[in-house]
Design an enzyme around this catalytic site. Sequence first.
Site, PDB file in Angstrom:
ATOM      1  N   LYS A 262      43.943  37.985  25.420  1.00  0.00           N
ATOM      2  CA  LYS A 262      42.767  38.918  25.785  1.00  0.00           C
ATOM      3  C   LYS A 262      43.363  40.313  25.334  1.00  0.00           C
ATOM      4  CE  LYS A 262      39.329  39.409  29.312  1.00  0.00           C
ATOM      5  NZ  LYS A 262      39.623  39.241  30.836  1.00  0.00           N
TER       6      LYS A 262
HETATM    7  O1  G3P Z   1      35.721  39.465  33.204  1.00  0.00           O
HETATM    8  C1  G3P Z   1      35.674  40.912  33.487  1.00  0.00           C
HETATM    9  C2  G3P Z   1      35.656  41.132  35.031  1.00  0.00           C
HETATM   10  O2  G3P Z   1      36.880  40.746  35.593  1.00  0.00           O
HETATM   11  C3  G3P Z   1      35.150  42.506  35.229  1.00  0.00           C
HETATM   12  O3  G3P Z   1      34.471  42.527  36.477  1.00  0.00           O
HETATM   13  O4  G3P Z   1      33.208  43.173  38.493  1.00  0.00           O
HETATM   14  O5  G3P Z   1      35.432  44.294  37.782  1.00  0.00           O
HETATM   15  O6  G3P Z   1      33.509  44.653  36.639  1.00  0.00           O
HETATM   16  P1  G3P Z   1      34.278  43.782  37.275  1.00  0.00           P
END
Ligand code: G3P
Length: 220
Positions: A84
């Site tokens: 990634k």
């Molecule tokens: O896959 C990306 C994710 O981990 C981010 O999620 O909820 O931290 O924006 P969030």
Amino acid sequence: MEFFLDTAEVEEVREIAAWGILDGVTTNPSLIKKSGRDFKQVVSEIAELCDGPISAEVTSLDTDGMVREGLELKETLPPNVIIKVPCTPEGLAATKILSDQGIGVNVTLIFNASQAIMAAKAGAMYVSPFIGRLDDTGADGMELIAEIMRIWDNYPTIETKVLAASIRHPMHMLQAMQMGAHTATMPTKIFRQLMKHPLTDSGISQFLSDWAEVEAAGNA
Ligand code: G3P
């Protein structure tokens, strides 16, 4: 359609993998921090539980560093691990170099369609638009997925999959699937919410209590 789990908690991967519908896992440095465990150990354990793509994120910001980290992760971690990288010019260059060597790359932190197009051009296996974080800014994260899918429709030879990320509730996943996103990565809580319906629970209770009466009557 693919469903990925967004976590660095091995027990959560075990739980959802047991459902038989888990296609991959995404991790990131924040999720690794939350787990409190060793990065490579966690990713290795996850890769044993799920044979789909497991995203492991690099932390260098320069192209050489990203490539070096990516190659090192590929050498030391199970073969289903993909790399990634952040959606920056340096990340694009690293994506091109790694993908030219046959290494799967997930380009993350995508917040507009042009970033998605550029990452696809660089050979990304996945592009990850962050829906929830766009919503947080007052923008419409789902509209970004719709826009990317409209562009993808114009170029049927694009092999890069659109991975809807930063999903915060079940409707995000349902709408992303309606728009044709190839993949959704979701926290464990959302997997559980997607399978929960009170009428399913009450229906099971009713069937079981009726069946007990059938058995008591000697008719089973
Ligand atoms: O896959 C990306 C994710 O981990 C981010 O999620 O909820 O931290 O924006 P969030």
